[in-house]
Structures are given as C-alpha cells and as structure tokens.
Design an enzyme around this catalytic site. Structure first.
Site, PDB file in Angstrom:
ATOM      1  NE  ARG A 100      -3.534   2.176   2.842  1.00  0.00           N
ATOM      2  CZ  ARG A 100      -4.786   2.381   2.443  1.00  0.00           C
ATOM      3  NH1 ARG A 100      -5.388   1.455   1.719  1.00  0.00           N
ATOM      4  NH2 ARG A 100      -5.436   3.485   2.750  1.00  0.00           N
ATOM      5  CG  ASP A 218     -12.831   7.729  -2.505  1.00  0.00           C
ATOM      6  OD1 ASP A 218     -12.971   7.677  -1.260  1.00  0.00           O
ATOM      7  OD2 ASP A 218     -11.756   7.468  -3.066  1.00  0.00           O
ATOM      8  CB  CYS A 258     -13.938   2.722  -0.911  1.00  0.00           C
ATOM      9  SG  CYS A 258     -13.283   4.400  -1.053  1.00  0.00           S
ATOM     10  NE  ARG A 286     -10.257  -4.034   0.378  1.00  0.00           N
ATOM     11  CZ  ARG A 286      -9.494  -3.022   0.772  1.00  0.00           C
ATOM     12  NH1 ARG A 286     -10.055  -1.891   1.188  1.00  0.00           N
ATOM     13  NH2 ARG A 286      -8.178  -3.119   0.735  1.00  0.00           N
TER      14      ARG A 286
END
Length: 301
Positions: A100, A218, A258, A286
């Site tokens: 990430r 988002d 999200c 997820r």
C-alpha cells in the site's frame, strides 16, 4: 514466473469471474484453508490503513499463513535503501508482498527486481482489491452484472480507475461524473474502452445518477491531498451524493462507498445511513475478495 495483481486488468475476463465466484463461495462457506501453511506474506504499508491492513492480515491467517507488517519507520524503506535492493532481500525471506503505497512505479520496481508475487493494496493510480470487493457486493444482490448501470460521482482518482477496469471485465455500463481538472487518466479509459467497456465521462452528476442501479463516490481529498482540501471543496461543489441525486436513479438504487466517509462532503448523512448495510458489506467483502485474490496469486484458482 510469479503472478502479480497490480490492477484489475491483470486478470483475464475468465479469471476475473473465477475470482469473483470464489470470493462469494469463501464468504458463503466461511471457509478456512491451509493453502498458505508455512508461507509468510509481508505487508508493506507506506500509507496508513484500518480496513486494508486488518482484512489482509486476517485473510492470510484464514488461508493458513503468517504476516509481517512493515512501515517506512520500521525498515530500510525509510532509510534510503534502493527499492530494488529491498525487493531482492524480501524475496529471499517471504512468499509474497502486499503493498500500500503512493506511486504505481514502486510496485513495478518490486515486480522487476523481486521474485515473489506482488499484490496492490492501494496506489495513487489503482485500488483494485477495493473495487473487486465492490463488484462482489453488487454481485451478491444482482448476479447478472452486464445489464447494470453504475454511476461514479466525484474525483477521477484511483477508485475511478479501478471502476473503469472493472467495467471492462464485467460488462456493466459505467458513467463517471467528474469536475473539470479531476478527470480520470485518459490512457486507462482508452484501454478499457478498447476492451469493449461501456463508459461515459461527463461533468454532470445528474447524468451519472440518472437511471443508475448503483451509485458510488469517494472522499474529495484522499490521503496525501489534505493541503488541497479547500480547493477541492470548491471544485466538487454540486457533486455530493444526496437525496436530490438519488431521486434521479432507478427505484431501489443502492449506494457504495469505500470508506472512510466524510459525511456532509461527498455524501450526505441521510444517504449514507440509508445504505449503511451495503456500505459495511463492502467493507466486510474486502476480507473475502482478498482471500480469493491470494488464491489466484498463488495459483490455487
């Protein structure tokens, strides 16, 4: 050669559907396996996270493996060691990397110089695990994805890019409403359209909301963009996912986010709470989707 999952188009259409169906089966059966028994997955996080870290750590454990968590403060990542050297060292210790980070080029370097699978847990360019989980959330409710219209309202960011690629893989219609100056990468859009994706790009949120089966948004300022908050608030005025936009969608239209959500900015509190069950299903998914992605990466699918 190791398999890497850097964006949704790393899968073929058949593989994308196989991963989707497997994720649903893993969820429905609350499945645990020993596929990763004796294996270690290193999580490299240059961006902080709640859902991504916990869901990946639990996913690896559900598959019988172990994790090592690294941030720049706890490793040579923060001490100017060339990333290509880090890739070669970690490849000798572990069996996969989940990363990430900021620039997509960092993943490319890890792939080029390492010898183990690399999974994109988020970059500034793509967020494939999240959007595959979002597709699973739609699939649970409407298994025939192709007739659906999905609307994206907001920034043409990493989430928008992964939605564009998902439209190419799963066949649903996608309309993105993004303000001028915040549109998606045109190369990513062109590549998806070349694969048959039905995508419309507009500056009009009403066009994305009209007759939509699912609407998605988002935050206006993502991690690393905090200094742009005021400028972005001005640019995104009129792009809030609220009751007025929902009234343009199909009856029964569902909303996705999200997380984390900035209620009162990109989404109203009323719309968020009305769709909370779906939004938190996304968050749970997820875990299940990432288990399926790990199975694909390790060749079990």
């Amino acid at each position: 050669m190791p398999r890497h999952f850097l964006n949704i188009l790393d899968l073929t259409k058949d593989e994308a559907r196989t991963v989707l169906h497997r994720a649903k089966a893993l969820k429905d059966g609350d499945v645990r396996t020993s596929m990763l028994d004796g294996k270690t997955v290193i999580l490299i996080f240059e961006k902080a996270s709640t859902r991504t870290r916990v869901s990946f750590e639990v996913a690896v454990r559900h598959l019988g493996g172990q994790t090592v968590f690294l941030t720049p403060h706890e490793s040579q990542l923060g001490r100017n060691e060339p990333l290509k050297d880090t890739a070669r060292v970690l490849s000798r210790y572990a069996d996969a990397l989940v990363v990430r980070t900021f620039g997509q080029e960092k993943l490319d370097t890890l792939v080029e110089w390492g010898s183990i699978p690399v999974v994109n847990a988020l970059t500034d360019e793509h967020h494939p695990c999240q959007v595959m989980s979002d597709v699973l959330t739609m699939y649970e409710r409407t298994p025939d994805l192709a007739p659906l219209k999905v609307g994206w309202i907001g920034d043409g960011n990493n989430m928008a890019h992964s939605w564009i690629e998902a439209a190419a893989q799963f066949g649903f219609e996608l309309t993105l409403a993004c303000p001028s100056g915040y549109t998606p990468d045109m190369d990513i859009l062109a590549k998806a359209k070349a694969q048959g994706a039905r995508i419309t790009l507009t500056e009009d949120p009403a066009a994305a909301a009209k007759d939509a089966d699912y609407l998605n948004t988002d935050v206006w300022a993502s991690m690393g963009q905090e200094a742009e908050q005021l400028r972005r608030e001005a640019a995104f005025e009129g792009y809030q996912l609220n009751h007025a936009l929902m009234a343009l969608a199909k009856p029964g239209c569902k909303v996705m986010h999200c997380l984390p959500a900035h209620r009162g900015e990109e989404i109203s509190d009323e719309v968020f709470e009305a769709n909370a069950d779906m939004i938190f299903d996304e968050a749970e998914n997820r875990l299940h989707m990432q288990k399926a992605i790990l199975e694909w990466v390790f060749g079990a699918l």
